[in-house]
Design a protein around this motif. Sequence first.
Motif, mmCIF file in Angstrom:
data_model
loop_
_atom_site.group_PDB
_atom_site.id
_atom_site.type_symbol
_atom_site.label_atom_id
_atom_site.label_comp_id
_atom_site.label_asym_id
_atom_site.label_seq_id
_atom_site.Cartn_x
_atom_site.Cartn_y
_atom_site.Cartn_z
ATOM 1 N N VAL A 132 13.898 1.687 17.026
ATOM 2 C CA VAL A 132 15.276 1.199 17.160
ATOM 3 C C VAL A 132 16.180 1.882 16.140
ATOM 4 N N ASN A 133 15.723 1.965 14.897
ATOM 5 C CA ASN A 133 16.524 2.617 13.861
ATOM 6 C C ASN A 133 16.769 4.087 14.170
ATOM 7 N N LEU A 134 15.751 4.756 14.674
ATOM 8 C CA LEU A 134 15.867 6.184 14.955
ATOM 9 C C LEU A 134 16.847 6.447 16.100
ATOM 10 N N ALA A 135 16.838 5.583 17.114
ATOM 11 C CA ALA A 135 17.762 5.770 18.241
ATOM 12 C C ALA A 135 19.213 5.725 17.783
ATOM 13 N N SER A 136 19.487 4.932 16.734
ATOM 14 C CA SER A 136 20.857 4.751 16.251
ATOM 15 C C SER A 136 21.192 5.627 15.051
ATOM 16 N N LEU A 137 20.280 6.500 14.661
ATOM 17 C CA LEU A 137 20.521 7.390 13.536
ATOM 18 C C LEU A 137 21.164 8.675 14.043
ATOM 19 N N ALA A 138 22.306 9.047 13.461
ATOM 20 C CA ALA A 138 23.028 10.238 13.926
ATOM 21 C C ALA A 138 22.186 11.504 13.740
ATOM 22 N N PRO A 139 22.171 12.367 14.782
ATOM 23 C CA PRO A 139 22.764 12.153 16.097
ATOM 24 C C PRO A 139 21.932 11.160 16.908
ATOM 25 N N ASN A 140 22.634 10.209 17.556
ATOM 26 C CA ASN A 140 21.950 9.212 18.372
ATOM 27 C C ASN A 140 21.152 9.879 19.491
ATOM 28 N N GLY A 141 20.248 9.101 20.091
ATOM 29 C CA GLY A 141 19.480 9.666 21.195
ATOM 30 C C GLY A 141 18.405 8.722 21.672
ATOM 31 N N PRO A 142 17.681 9.098 22.721
ATOM 32 C CA PRO A 142 16.620 8.250 23.260
ATOM 33 C C PRO A 142 15.340 8.343 22.433
ATOM 34 N N VAL A 143 14.641 7.223 22.327
ATOM 35 C CA VAL A 143 13.337 7.149 21.674
ATOM 36 C C VAL A 143 12.386 6.457 22.647
ATOM 37 N N HIS A 144 11.149 6.943 22.711
ATOM 38 C CA HIS A 144 10.186 6.460 23.708
ATOM 39 C C HIS A 144 9.019 5.764 23.025
ATOM 40 N N ILE A 145 8.650 4.593 23.547
ATOM 41 C CA ILE A 145 7.400 3.944 23.147
ATOM 42 C C ILE A 145 6.557 3.753 24.403
ATOM 43 N N ASN A 146 5.394 4.394 24.445
ATOM 44 C CA ASN A 146 4.458 4.187 25.556
ATOM 45 C C ASN A 146 3.566 3.007 25.196
ATOM 46 N N VAL A 147 3.422 2.077 26.151
ATOM 47 C CA VAL A 147 2.765 0.797 25.868
ATOM 48 C C VAL A 147 1.583 0.579 26.818
ATOM 49 N N PRO A 148 0.376 1.048 26.440
ATOM 50 C CA PRO A 148 -0.804 0.742 27.262
ATOM 51 C C PRO A 148 -1.114 -0.757 27.196
ATOM 52 N N ILE A 149 -1.395 -1.336 28.344
ATOM 53 C CA ILE A 149 -1.606 -2.785 28.410
ATOM 54 C C ILE A 149 -2.887 -3.070 29.183
ATOM 55 N N ARG A 150 -3.772 -3.841 28.562
ATOM 56 C CA ARG A 150 -5.019 -4.240 29.235
ATOM 57 C C ARG A 150 -4.800 -5.545 30.016
ATOM 58 N N GLU A 151 -5.607 -5.726 31.037
ATOM 59 C CA GLU A 151 -5.580 -6.995 31.755
ATOM 60 C C GLU A 151 -6.348 -8.038 30.948
ATOM 61 N N PRO A 152 -6.002 -9.307 31.068
ATOM 62 C CA PRO A 152 -4.924 -9.869 31.895
ATOM 63 C C PRO A 152 -3.573 -9.730 31.185
ATOM 64 N N PHE A 153 -2.523 -9.518 31.973
ATOM 65 C CA PHE A 153 -1.206 -9.354 31.359
ATOM 66 C C PHE A 153 -0.156 -10.324 31.924
ATOM 67 N N TYR A 154 -0.575 -11.208 32.844
ATOM 68 C CA TYR A 154 0.334 -12.273 33.286
ATOM 69 C C TYR A 154 0.023 -13.547 32.508
ATOM 70 N N PRO A 155 1.034 -14.270 32.081
ATOM 71 C CA PRO A 155 0.770 -15.520 31.356
ATOM 72 C C PRO A 155 0.170 -16.565 32.290
ATOM 73 N N THR A 156 -0.605 -17.454 31.716
ATOM 74 C CA THR A 156 -1.174 -18.538 32.508
ATOM 75 C C THR A 156 -0.106 -19.586 32.772
ATOM 76 N N SER A 157 -0.358 -20.428 33.746
ATOM 77 C CA SER A 157 0.610 -21.458 34.117
ATOM 78 C C SER A 157 0.890 -22.366 32.918
ATOM 79 N N GLY A 158 2.165 -22.528 32.624
ATOM 80 C CA GLY A 158 2.558 -23.400 31.523
ATOM 81 C C GLY A 158 2.545 -22.731 30.162
ATOM 82 N N GLU A 159 2.074 -21.485 30.073
ATOM 83 C CA GLU A 159 2.037 -20.809 28.770
ATOM 84 C C GLU A 159 3.461 -20.482 28.315
#
Length: 573
Positions: free
Chosen positions: A153-180
């Motif tokens: 977040v800080n880097l995106a707003s540091l001059a010169p501004n620009g896009p920053v990418h975070i790749n987020v590998p996610i293991r299953e299960p990734f849906y919350p359970t009912s009521g969580e």
Amino acid sequence: MAILQPLIDMAEICYQQGIRHVVISPGSRSAALTLAFARHGGFQTHVSIDERAAGFIALGMAQQIDAPVVLICTSGSAAYNFAPAVSEAFFQQIPLLVLTADRPREWQHQYDGQTIYQTAIFGSHVKRSFEISPDYQHPDVQWAINRITNEAVNLASLAPNGPVHINVPIREPFYPTSGEDLKTSEYIRIIQRQTNEVTWPQGAWEELLDEWENASRILIAGGQGKPDGALSAVLTRIADEWHIPVLGDCISNLTGGGEFVRHHDLFLGKKGAGTLGPDLLITFGMSFLSKEFKLFIRKNPPKRHWHIGEDAFLADPFQSVTREIPGKAAAFFDQLFEKLDYQLFVENADLTHDTSFHASWIENERNTRRKKHEMLQNLSSFNDLTLLDLIFRCVNLPYQLHIANSMSVRYANILATETQWSGVFANRGTSGIDGCVSTAIGAAKVNGKPTLLIVGDVAFLYDRNGLLIDNLPQNLKIVVLNNAGGNIFRMIDGPGSLPELETFFETRHAFSARRTCEDLGIAYFGGSDLSEAEAVVKEFLNFNGIALLEGFTNPVENTNVWKALKQACKTGS
């Protein structure tokens, strides 16, 4: 702790860092990211089914609020569809935080769906690319995710501004359970980055003032930039009090009472224009629209060329830069004015530069403006120029103007010079036609201003999916110049004389925007007759809500009129 607690905390870090807008493209692997932001309660979420459109919608938002906007997508080719917007944001210096869900690496080449190489997928078109570990339970991983999110977040707003990418590998299960309940961790660490103010040492100022005093013909020229009242004010003073020409394309957003040079693209190619070459050229901003200006400076290089900006790269499109000056243009010109003004007061002296140089530029500007008006008044056909000239003359609100690439931005650079806009924007980072509609939609959703988009038929058709976003902005008006193909290829040297012009360059078609408007509930106005155009334009501009005006013009007539205008401004006095 929830299985995906670090992703829930990632949303809270973004919120505490000041991010408020999130553009989401639906998907399954990204469910944990989506829910972390959607259930947070502090974000305005915007849903776009097309990732390419979503990227430009986010770009349009970030362009307006000058703060990062989060982009979220699922794994696989979805991430690649962000690429056009990411590259535009990189070269236009617009902050984005791109979060791409991914499958863990061990599933690559295992015939597992939506699994591709996503690590650093945007290459050099982001300021930095991060990847977090999918094993969130380890304390070191939790610490790393916290640190990486803050850094991104800080880097995106540091001059010169620009896009920053975070790749987020996610293991299953990734849906919350009912009521969580997705609750933020009790302790969230926020890392603030202190910005440094640029100061120019006295020794540097002495060198600059010496170069200024040794220059007879001084020219200031602005490239693409956001509206900046302080910058326009100080340049108005320099132009008016010191008689130094200040030049800017429409996307430079120079406003105010100063008589700036705006029609240079029409007169710099004429015979004898070489006398307008400067000894000292001072530029600021990003890209320049005017090809004539770039060619003119390359042909008539100045002895000295200062460029002011916050670029990470040495940008020298004129092939003449002799000094890079880091920092903001408004602050630099303000200090320059004060230092020179004080020096002249102490020495009881006047500026020694050639003020007739300013007079020559202004004379060419006024003559060209007059010729332009004379020709437009004498046109009796319905074409792109007459339609846009009519629209710009009928605008009675402080619209924010968005312009698509190809001919739209070239028309506006000539015709939109005397209307008071609240800002003029165009995707000139990469200058592609992809995303022009979506960018304007994103801007209109957050700017709170009447917004007008000028777009060609091909660019509109190419980016119609941007209109599929939830809650279309009602403050948006769209003008489609429908000449049944890519008219610019008929106007530039090369393809215009080829027998394959219509099939492979113009890509002739018979499509209209009418049914798109019907599908989406957008008020539609159409026209192809000059005698009825004014009534249609006024009804369109006065419509309360989102509306689209489609003007049907002839590509041959458009070409003839455009070339005649340019020729008329290059001849005579």
